[in-house]
Design an enzyme around this catalytic site. Structure first.
Site, PDB file in Angstrom:
ATOM      1  N   THR A   1       0.852  -1.200   0.000  1.00  0.00           N
ATOM      2  CA  THR A   1       0.000   0.000   0.000  1.00  0.00           C
ATOM      3  C   THR A   1       0.885   1.247   0.000  1.00  0.00           C
ATOM      4  OG1 THR A   1      -0.124   0.035   2.409  1.00  0.00           O
ATOM      5  CG2 THR A   1      -1.906  -1.110   1.252  1.00  0.00           C
TER       6      THR A   1
ATOM      7  N   ARG B   1       4.123   2.447  -2.384  1.00  0.00           N
ATOM      8  CA  ARG B   1       4.271   2.983  -3.739  1.00  0.00           C
ATOM      9  C   ARG B   1       4.574   1.818  -4.667  1.00  0.00           C
ATOM     10  NH1 ARG B   1       1.943   6.667  -2.281  1.00  0.00           N
ATOM     11  NH2 ARG B   1       2.502   8.879  -2.284  1.00  0.00           N
TER      12      ARG B   1
ATOM     13  N   GLU C   1       0.874   3.232 -12.401  1.00  0.00           N
ATOM     14  CA  GLU C   1      -0.513   3.690 -12.156  1.00  0.00           C
ATOM     15  C   GLU C   1      -0.805   5.084 -12.705  1.00  0.00           C
ATOM     16  OE1 GLU C   1      -0.393   3.545  -7.753  1.00  0.00           O
ATOM     17  OE2 GLU C   1      -0.829   5.693  -7.793  1.00  0.00           O
TER      18      GLU C   1
ATOM     19  N   HIS D   1      -5.349   2.893  -5.367  1.00  0.00           N
ATOM     20  CA  HIS D   1      -4.740   3.939  -4.538  1.00  0.00           C
ATOM     21  C   HIS D   1      -5.812   4.649  -3.685  1.00  0.00           C
ATOM     22  CE1 HIS D   1      -0.854   6.478  -4.388  1.00  0.00           C
ATOM     23  NE2 HIS D   1      -1.515   6.629  -3.270  1.00  0.00           N
TER      24      HIS D   1
ATOM     25  N   PHE E   1      -5.831   5.802   1.487  1.00  0.00           N
ATOM     26  CA  PHE E   1      -5.922   7.040   2.277  1.00  0.00           C
ATOM     27  C   PHE E   1      -7.365   7.539   2.405  1.00  0.00           C
ATOM     28  CE2 PHE E   1      -7.110  10.270  -0.844  1.00  0.00           C
ATOM     29  CZ  PHE E   1      -6.985   9.547  -2.010  1.00  0.00           C
TER      30      PHE E   1
END
Ligand code: NAI
Length: 345
Positions: A232, A234, A263, A295, A298
């Site tokens: 999780t 990079r 990505e 992604h 967060f």
């Protein structure tokens, strides 16, 4: 201060508006920052970025030419910004060092549990009224060995959560090992030992020249057969081509990714079914023991609030700082620890 906010998602706008309280003259655009869009920043003091914006050397030079003096990123990671060029140009950089480590840590553990207990497959089966259980056998987390690479803010929360499950933790962090003491449940080890002994390996180090492709073929070969690998952090920490091969060889038994090496341009937007697909990503996702989220680790209410607040605070500080204070901050830009720990530069 006048700031142009690149790559703004619809859901972010209300958080930014609330945080700003009309202090700054903000402009938002959904366009990403790159060489083609840098000239949009003409007339702005600052640009505000997100993780997949391109703030490489040439883009920063273009921003500088049109008068931008400040770059604030709405992320912890700063690997998308060429800090050396920014320093040469005198552009000040700020990030959001700690907005909610819990958001990312909890998503990390969610990936572990979803893969282990085959929740995605089970849900699809349930919806099809297929309630036969034989393909859904998981394992207890209790007493499993989890290797944590990078015991910073997020890795630390992951460790705390996993302690609650009764996992044994092995930690590799080449910056903190000297002043942390191993305990019965958490032992600091070298990377090779972690790779060889862990049932689950989770990555929480930043992407730097040193960590690029930290997990490639030689490291994968050291791992236990059927290992679970979670990233999780990079995408660039993994050599994705080697990871795909390890999946084919059944060396990796479970793969959970919230980030992907290529990505940029793929994540954070919907694509038409007719659009060309990224072959490597598609190949990965064809495995039913691979779980990919785009992604979003967060993405909680708390994190979005803190990101917006801290971003506006960064603009406030720049507006209030005297030139001497700004210079003092620039003076720290090449301090490796400051870069690694993502402090305000
Ligand atoms: P942090 O700076 O608090 O912790 C990073 C840790 O990695 C530090 O303890 C550092 O000493 C360690 N480290 C650095 N180089 C290393 C190496 N070569 N080997 C082993 N350890 C090394 O950062 P934090 O807040 O924990 O975030 C970690 C990463 O998570 C960020 O850099 C970012 O890339 C990623 N992230 C991902 C998000 C997502 O939504 N998927 C959201 C936020 C952060």
């Amino acid at each position: 201060m006048k700031a142009l906010i690149y790559s703004t998602k619809e859901f972010e706008k209300s958080y930014l508006l609330d945080a700003n309280q009309q202090k700054h003259d903000l402009t938002v655009t959904s366009k990403p920052l790159n060489l083609d869009t840098a000239s949009m920043a003409k007339g702005y003091d600052a640009v505000v970025l997100f993780t997949n914006d391109d703030a490489s050397g040439d883009v920063l030079r273009k921003l500088h030419q049109v008068g931008v003096q400040y770059v604030a990123t709405r992320s912890v990671g700063i690997d998308h910004i060429d800090l050396k060029v920014a320093s040469e140009l005198g552009i000040r950089i700020a990030n959001v060092p700690h907005y909610s480590p819990n958001s990312v840590a909890e998503h990390t553990v969610a990936l572990m549990l979803a893969l282990n207990r085959k929740l995605i497959i089970a849900n699809a089966k349930s919806h099809a009224y297929q309630f036969e259980l034989s393909s859904l056998i998981g394992f207890d987390m209790y007493q499993k060995t989890v290797g944590i690479i990078g015991l910073g803010t997020i890795g630390g929360v992951v460790a705390d959560i996993l302690k609650g499950f009764g996992c044994k933790l092995l930690v590799y962090d080449n910056y903190v090992k000297n002043y942390r003491t191993s305990t019965e449940q958490m032992k600091f080890v070298e990377l090779d030992e972690l790779l060889a002994a862990s049932d689950i390996i989770t990555l929480h180090a930043p992407l730097t020249d040193e960590t690029k492709h930290l997990i490639s073929k030689p490291q994968l070969e050291l791992m236990k057969k059927n290992v679970m690998l979670i990233n999780t952090s990079r995408g660039g920490l993994l050599n994705t081509v080697d990871v795909l091969e390890a999946l084919r060889d059944r060396k990796i038994g479970y793969l959970g990714l919230d980030v992907y090496e290529n990505e940029r341009g793929i994540f954070f937007k919907n694509h038409f079914p007719t659009e060309g697909k990224d072959k490597l990503l598609t190949d990965l996702m064809n495995f039913n023991n691979v779980l990919v989220t785009g992604h979003q680790a967060f993405l909680t209410n708390e994190a979005l609030t803190n990101i917006a607040d801290k971003t506006i605070q960064n603009l406030n500080e720049w507006e209030m700082a005297t030139p001497e204070e700004c210079n003092a901050k620039i003076g720290r830009i090449l301090d490796l620890d400051a870069l690694i720990h993502n402090e305000l530069l």
